[in-house]
Design a protein around this motif. Structure first.
Motif, PDB file in Angstrom:
ATOM      1  N   ALA A  84      13.305 -17.275 -23.407  1.00 39.45           N
ATOM      2  CA  ALA A  84      14.656 -16.724 -23.511  1.00 39.45           C
ATOM      3  C   ALA A  84      15.192 -16.476 -22.103  1.00 39.45           C
ATOM      4  CB  ALA A  84      14.633 -15.431 -24.311  1.00 39.45           C
ATOM      5  N   THR A  85      16.493 -16.608 -21.941  1.00 40.01           N
ATOM      6  CA  THR A  85      17.088 -16.435 -20.615  1.00 40.01           C
ATOM      7  C   THR A  85      17.160 -14.970 -20.187  1.00 40.01           C
ATOM      8  OG1 THR A  85      19.304 -16.407 -21.617  1.00 40.01           O
ATOM      9  CG2 THR A  85      18.471 -18.532 -20.827  1.00 40.01           C
ATOM     10  N   ASP A  86      17.040 -14.050 -21.137  1.00 40.61           N
ATOM     11  CA  ASP A  86      17.181 -12.635 -20.810  1.00 40.61           C
ATOM     12  C   ASP A  86      15.870 -11.857 -20.857  1.00 40.61           C
ATOM     13  OD1 ASP A  86      16.874 -12.879 -23.524  1.00 40.61           O
ATOM     14  OD2 ASP A  86      18.333 -11.336 -24.036  1.00 40.61           O
ATOM     15  N   ALA A  90       9.874 -13.403 -24.239  1.00 45.10           N
ATOM     16  CA  ALA A  90      10.444 -13.782 -25.547  1.00 45.10           C
ATOM     17  C   ALA A  90      10.647 -15.298 -25.572  1.00 45.10           C
ATOM     18  CB  ALA A  90      11.767 -13.069 -25.784  1.00 45.10           C
ATOM     19  N   ILE A  92      12.082 -18.875 -27.440  1.00 47.10           N
ATOM     20  CA  ILE A  92      13.042 -19.531 -28.324  1.00 47.10           C
ATOM     21  C   ILE A  92      12.336 -20.731 -28.944  1.00 47.10           C
ATOM     22  CG2 ILE A  92      15.322 -20.581 -28.522  1.00 47.10           C
ATOM     23  CD1 ILE A  92      15.353 -17.668 -27.567  1.00 47.10           C
ATOM     24  N   TRP A  93      12.230 -20.735 -30.251  1.00 49.95           N
ATOM     25  CA  TRP A  93      11.446 -21.759 -30.950  1.00 49.95           C
ATOM     26  C   TRP A  93      12.326 -22.746 -31.715  1.00 49.95           C
ATOM     27  CZ3 TRP A  93       6.177 -21.933 -30.519  1.00 49.95           C
ATOM     28  CH2 TRP A  93       5.522 -20.785 -30.079  1.00 49.95           C
ATOM     29  N   SER A 110      17.102 -23.964 -32.204  1.00 52.32           N
ATOM     30  CA  SER A 110      16.787 -22.817 -31.348  1.00 52.32           C
ATOM     31  C   SER A 110      16.793 -21.538 -32.172  1.00 52.32           C
ATOM     32  CB  SER A 110      17.809 -22.689 -30.210  1.00 52.32           C
ATOM     33  OG  SER A 110      17.798 -23.842 -29.387  1.00 52.32           O
ATOM     34  N   ASP A 112      15.528 -17.513 -31.837  1.00 49.04           N
ATOM     35  CA  ASP A 112      14.988 -16.434 -31.010  1.00 49.04           C
ATOM     36  C   ASP A 112      13.975 -15.645 -31.835  1.00 49.04           C
ATOM     37  OD1 ASP A 112      14.559 -14.058 -29.517  1.00 49.04           O
ATOM     38  OD2 ASP A 112      16.553 -14.217 -28.614  1.00 49.04           O
ATOM     39  N   GLU A 113      12.731 -15.614 -31.364  1.00 50.69           N
ATOM     40  CA  GLU A 113      11.674 -14.969 -32.138  1.00 50.69           C
ATOM     41  C   GLU A 113      11.869 -13.468 -32.289  1.00 50.69           C
ATOM     42  OE1 GLU A 113       7.982 -15.551 -30.152  1.00 50.69           O
ATOM     43  OE2 GLU A 113       8.476 -14.250 -28.464  1.00 50.69           O
ATOM     44  N   ARG A 114      12.796 -12.887 -31.539  1.00 52.17           N
ATOM     45  CA  ARG A 114      13.096 -11.468 -31.692  1.00 52.17           C
ATOM     46  C   ARG A 114      13.960 -11.209 -32.923  1.00 52.17           C
ATOM     47  NH1 ARG A 114      15.224 -10.905 -25.611  1.00 52.17           N
ATOM     48  NH2 ARG A 114      16.064 -12.929 -26.267  1.00 52.17           N
ATOM     49  N   CYS A 115      14.493 -12.270 -33.488  1.00 48.94           N
ATOM     50  CA  CYS A 115      15.275 -12.161 -34.723  1.00 48.94           C
ATOM     51  C   CYS A 115      14.353 -12.283 -35.927  1.00 48.94           C
ATOM     52  CB  CYS A 115      16.343 -13.254 -34.780  1.00 48.94           C
ATOM     53  SG  CYS A 115      17.554 -13.172 -33.444  1.00 48.94           S
ATOM     54  N   SER A 171       8.354 -12.732 -34.025  1.00 48.99           N
ATOM     55  CA  SER A 171       7.324 -12.524 -33.000  1.00 48.99           C
ATOM     56  C   SER A 171       6.170 -11.669 -33.512  1.00 48.99           C
ATOM     57  CB  SER A 171       7.936 -11.891 -31.750  1.00 48.99           C
ATOM     58  OG  SER A 171       8.571 -10.663 -32.071  1.00 48.99           O
TER      59      SER A 171
END
Length: 207
Positions: A84-86, A90, A92-93, A110, A112-115, A171
């Motif tokens: 992830a850029t931030d 984290a 991005i899968w 794409s 985001d595994e945080r979602c 995640s």
């Protein structure tokens, strides 16, 4: 005075040679640029993969090869995760969603595994709109049961399944000594369906 025919032929031959040399020079330059672009893409891929592996190491998660090369989605280029850029921990899968009951599939480039998967399902399977292949209208976001398919052991192509809680960040499921394909593969079934029961029996799952 008329020019010597041999001189004309020689000039024409020289012109053809010059044209050929220019064309060959252009082709060589194009090939050089293509090789440079391919090398840069390969280096970028390796750097991104290495960064992802470093991020996954504290969770004891390793990357394996793609499980299913789905040509209509991948178009000759295998998808791979990126950071992830931030955040540097984290990932991005890319996701390959398989609906075993209907022999259908989806590709999410794409995620985001945080979602949560529930958030993704809510976008894809809202209550007021059904996908074309869902004749029974039973694929609704809060009824979906996802299973992550991952590799059995190091350097082993055998796989096993892990039920994923769609209500928590993805995640949370990607940890604890597992080896996952670089494009996460999820089997998605409907809670309470006969297909889910068959799937569980076939793969010796208790839940």
């Amino acid at each position: 005075l008329d020019s010597d025919p041999e001189d004309k032929e020689l000039k024409q031959l020289q012109q053809l040679q010059q044209q050929l040399q220019r064309r060959l020079a252009r082709e060589e330059e194009e090939q050089r640029r293509k090789r440079a672009a391919d090398e840069a893409a390969t280096n970028q891929y390796r750097a991104a993969r290495s960064a992802v592996q470093v991020a996954l190491e504290p969770r004891q998660v390793e990357l394996g090869p793609v499980l299913f090369d789905v040509a209509m989605y991948f178009q000759g280029k295998l998808p791979s995760p990126s950071l992830a850029t931030d955040a540097d921990d984290a990932v991005i899968w890319p996701l390959l969603l398989l609906y075993d009951e209907t022999n259908q599939s989806d590709f999410v480039e794409s995620f985001d595994e945080r979602c949560t998967l529930q958030e993704q399902f809510e976008l894809m399977f809202p209550r007021d709109r059904h996908v074309d292949w869902d004749d029974e209208g039973k694929y609704v976001w809060d009824r979906l049961v996802p299973y992550l398919e991952y590799y059995h052991t190091d350097n082993d192509r055998r796989t096993q399944l892990l039920r994923v809680n769609p209500a928590v960040p993805l995640s949370d499921s990607l940890r604890g000594g597992i080896r996952v394909p670089q494009c996460l593969t999820l089997h998605v079934l409907v809670e309470g369906s006969g297909a889910l029961e068959c799937f569980r029996r076939e793969h010796h799952l208790t839940a």
